[in-house]
Design a protein around this motif. Structure first.
Motif, PDB file in Angstrom:
ATOM      1  N   UNK A  52       0.827  -1.207   0.000  1.00 45.25           N
ATOM      2  CA  UNK A  52       0.000   0.000   0.000  1.00 45.25           C
ATOM      3  C   UNK A  52       0.862   1.259   0.000  1.00 45.25           C
ATOM      4  N   UNK A  53       1.989   1.200   0.648  1.00 44.66           N
ATOM      5  CA  UNK A  53       2.909   2.340   0.620  1.00 44.66           C
ATOM      6  C   UNK A  53       3.403   2.582  -0.799  1.00 44.66           C
ATOM      7  N   UNK A  54       3.784   1.513  -1.499  1.00 40.03           N
ATOM      8  CA  UNK A  54       4.260   1.641  -2.879  1.00 40.03           C
ATOM      9  C   UNK A  54       3.160   2.159  -3.801  1.00 40.03           C
ATOM     10  N   UNK A  55       1.938   1.654  -3.611  1.00 39.30           N
ATOM     11  CA  UNK A  55       0.817   2.087  -4.433  1.00 39.30           C
ATOM     12  C   UNK A  55       0.515   3.564  -4.201  1.00 39.30           C
ATOM     13  N   UNK A  56       0.628   4.014  -2.943  1.00 41.03           N
ATOM     14  CA  UNK A  56       0.386   5.426  -2.626  1.00 41.03           C
ATOM     15  C   UNK A  56       1.420   6.325  -3.294  1.00 41.03           C
TER      16      UNK A  56
END
Length: 303
Positions: free
Chosen positions: A185-189
């Motif tokens: 989710x951090x990478x997607x954000x």
């Protein structure tokens, strides 16, 4: 120290300040571009990338990927999920100590690719209105990636330093999966942030009238594609040039990826010994090779 930093980076800092001022002066354009970027991210990027990010992170922490060749796995993940998955996996191998600087550079030269669903479905069918051109684009995209690798050490380049054994976590599968989800989710954000920034940039260029000074609509589309790949392809779809010319330009834009994709890739390569300049040159050569192949083979495709 602060003054020297400002002098060295005054162009970047000045550009950032100017962008902030322009966005404040044009809140409607900024808001519309942000909504468009979020819609693109939510409907295309998240469904396509998030499951693969979670799976790749989970496999990395369990140590399974240590048994897969670093020369193959990033390319396969890039084909399956698209930008910037290849850079993410290659960066993970480097950070785990399984590959060295030269190997990382070589692997990136052919693993920073997008998926066939985007190439055939989005670019081919939706933008170019031809399934055949989409297939041509996909074939040239992957073949040119392998050709591109020959300029950066080839597919069988040797390591310049010995590998060290990667650290494998001893943890419960539940905790490993939870950490994989959080990292994903951090990478997607981060990807969302880059899409928003460059989508706003292209819309502000269009709104300001700067692109109207360019000689052709194709040139304006290339400038947009230089910033954000999807916007550039959409603009090319509205150009009135011949299908082969349009496909060749789209091949370059998609394969080059734009500054947005490069920013996403650099964020996935954090902690790796790769500069933006190296990434830019690598993707530029890939884009040129793909455009040449597309133009050369385009006459054999039924539109």
């Amino acid at each position: 120290m602060g003054f020297k930093f400002f002098e060295k980076n005054r162009i970047v800092i000045g550009s950032a300040v100017l962008c902030c001022v322009i966005m404040v002066m044009n809140p409607e354009v900024t808001a519309a571009a942000s909504k468009e970027a979020i819609n693109l991210w939510l409907n295309s990027v998240v469904p396509m990338l998030l499951p693969f990010f979670i799976t790749a992170n989970f496999l990395k922490h369990t140590g399974v990927v240590n048994r897969i060749s670093p020369s193959v796995y990033p390319f396969v993940m890039g084909v399956l999920s698209g930008y910037p998955m290849g850079a993410r996996v290659a960066g993970d191998y480097y950070r785990e100590g399984m590959i060295d600087d030269r190997q990382l550079y070589r692997i990136l030269s052919y693993s920073m690719i997008t998926g066939p669903a985007f190439l055939i479905g989005a670019v081919g069918v939706e933008f170019l209105h031809s399934h055949g051109l989409g297939v041509l684009l996909a074939v040239c995209h992957y073949v040119s990636a392998l050709i591109n690798s020959l300029f950066y050490g080839g597919l069988t380049g040797k390591a310049s330093t010995p590998r060290r054994k990667a650290f494998i976590r001893q943890d419960t599968y539940y905790n490993i999966l939870t950490d994989a989800i959080i990292d994903s989710f951090r990478a997607i954000a981060i990807i969302l942030a880059y899409i928003i920034l460059f989508m706003i940039g292209t819309d502000l260029l269009q709104f300001s009238g700067v692109l109207s000074f360019l000689p052709t609509a194709e040139a304006a589309a290339l400038v947009k594609g230089f910033l954000e790949m999807t916007v550039g392809c959409n603009s090319l779809a509205m150009c009135q040039c011949a299908p082969l010319v349009k496909t060749t330009l789209a091949a370059f834009v998609v394969t080059f990826g734009g500054l947005s994709v490069m920013g996403q890739s650099m964020s996935m390569l954090r902690g790796c010994n790769v500069t933006f300049r190296q990434l830019f040159v690598m993707k530029l050569s890939h884009g040129v090779i793909c455009a040449i192949l597309t133009f050369a083979l385009g006459s054999f495709v039924v539109y």
